[in-house]
Scaffold this motif. Structure first.
Motif, PDB file in Angstrom:
ATOM      1  N   GLN A  38       1.098  -0.900  -0.204  1.00 33.69           N
ATOM      2  CA  GLN A  38       0.198   0.128   0.250  1.00 33.69           C
ATOM      3  C   GLN A  38       0.574   1.267  -0.222  1.00 33.69           C
ATOM      4  OE1 GLN A  38      -2.336  -1.260   3.778  1.00 33.69           O
ATOM      5  NE2 GLN A  38      -4.282  -1.817   2.264  1.00 33.69           N
ATOM      6  N   SER A  39       1.555   0.969   1.228  1.00 34.88           N
ATOM      7  CA  SER A  39       2.789   2.178   0.913  1.00 34.88           C
ATOM      8  C   SER A  39       3.454   2.914  -0.329  1.00 34.88           C
ATOM      9  CB  SER A  39       3.906   1.905   2.078  1.00 34.88           C
ATOM     10  OG  SER A  39       5.107   3.243   2.108  1.00 34.88           O
ATOM     11  N   GLN A  42       0.725   4.235  -3.168  1.00 36.58           N
ATOM     12  CA  GLN A  42       0.959   5.752  -2.646  1.00 36.58           C
ATOM     13  C   GLN A  42       1.482   6.429  -3.231  1.00 36.58           C
ATOM     14  OE1 GLN A  42       0.886   6.286   1.774  1.00 36.58           O
ATOM     15  NE2 GLN A  42      -0.346   8.673   1.567  1.00 36.58           N
ATOM     16  N   GLU A  45       1.699   6.767  -7.249  1.00 39.42           N
ATOM     17  CA  GLU A  45       0.932   8.090  -6.882  1.00 39.42           C
ATOM     18  C   GLU A  45       0.862   9.377  -7.075  1.00 39.42           C
ATOM     19  OE1 GLU A  45      -2.875   6.607  -4.481  1.00 39.42           O
ATOM     20  OE2 GLU A  45      -3.181   5.317  -5.740  1.00 39.42           O
ATOM     21  N   SER A  46       1.503   9.503  -6.017  1.00 36.18           N
ATOM     22  CA  SER A  46       2.181  10.784  -5.701  1.00 36.18           C
ATOM     23  C   SER A  46       2.856  11.087  -6.693  1.00 36.18           C
ATOM     24  CB  SER A  46       3.436  11.101  -4.524  1.00 36.18           C
ATOM     25  OG  SER A  46       2.221  10.976  -2.525  1.00 36.18           O
TER      26      SER A  46
END
Length: 97
Positions: A38-39, A42, A45-46
């Motif tokens: 998940q990290s 994320q 996505e950033s």
């Protein structure tokens, strides 16, 4: 081009995440792997947002906004201490040991 690669990597990580969620691993290892994936998703996505923002800014002739860049949270730093190989194995590397 880079954005396409990032989206592809994100899709691969999402697939790994689904596999991890449905695996029969030890619950503690399973949760650690899910949190790490998940990290990573994320972070990608950033990066995608930064690329989009940068392209938009370049098209309008202005510099990229510093507000669109999220600082790394301490949660991300903590989860980055546990690394998993891309091969999908559950080998855990504890950098604090």
């Amino acid at each position: 081009m880079i954005r396409v690669l990032l989206k592809s990597k994100k899709a691969n990580l999402e697939k790994e995440l689904q596999e991890a969620e449905s695996s029969n691993e030890d619950e503690k290892a399973k949760q650690a792997k899910i949190k790490e994936l998940q990290s990573q998703i994320q972070n990608i996505e950033s990066q995608i947002q930064q690329k989009q923002s940068s392209q938009t800014s370049q098209a309008s002739g202005s510099k990229p906004s510093q507000l669109s860049q999220k600082p790394e949270s301490t949660e991300n730093n903590a989860t980055n201490s546990v690394q998993f190989s891309q091969a999908g194995t559950s080998n855990i590397i504890d950098t604090y040991a």
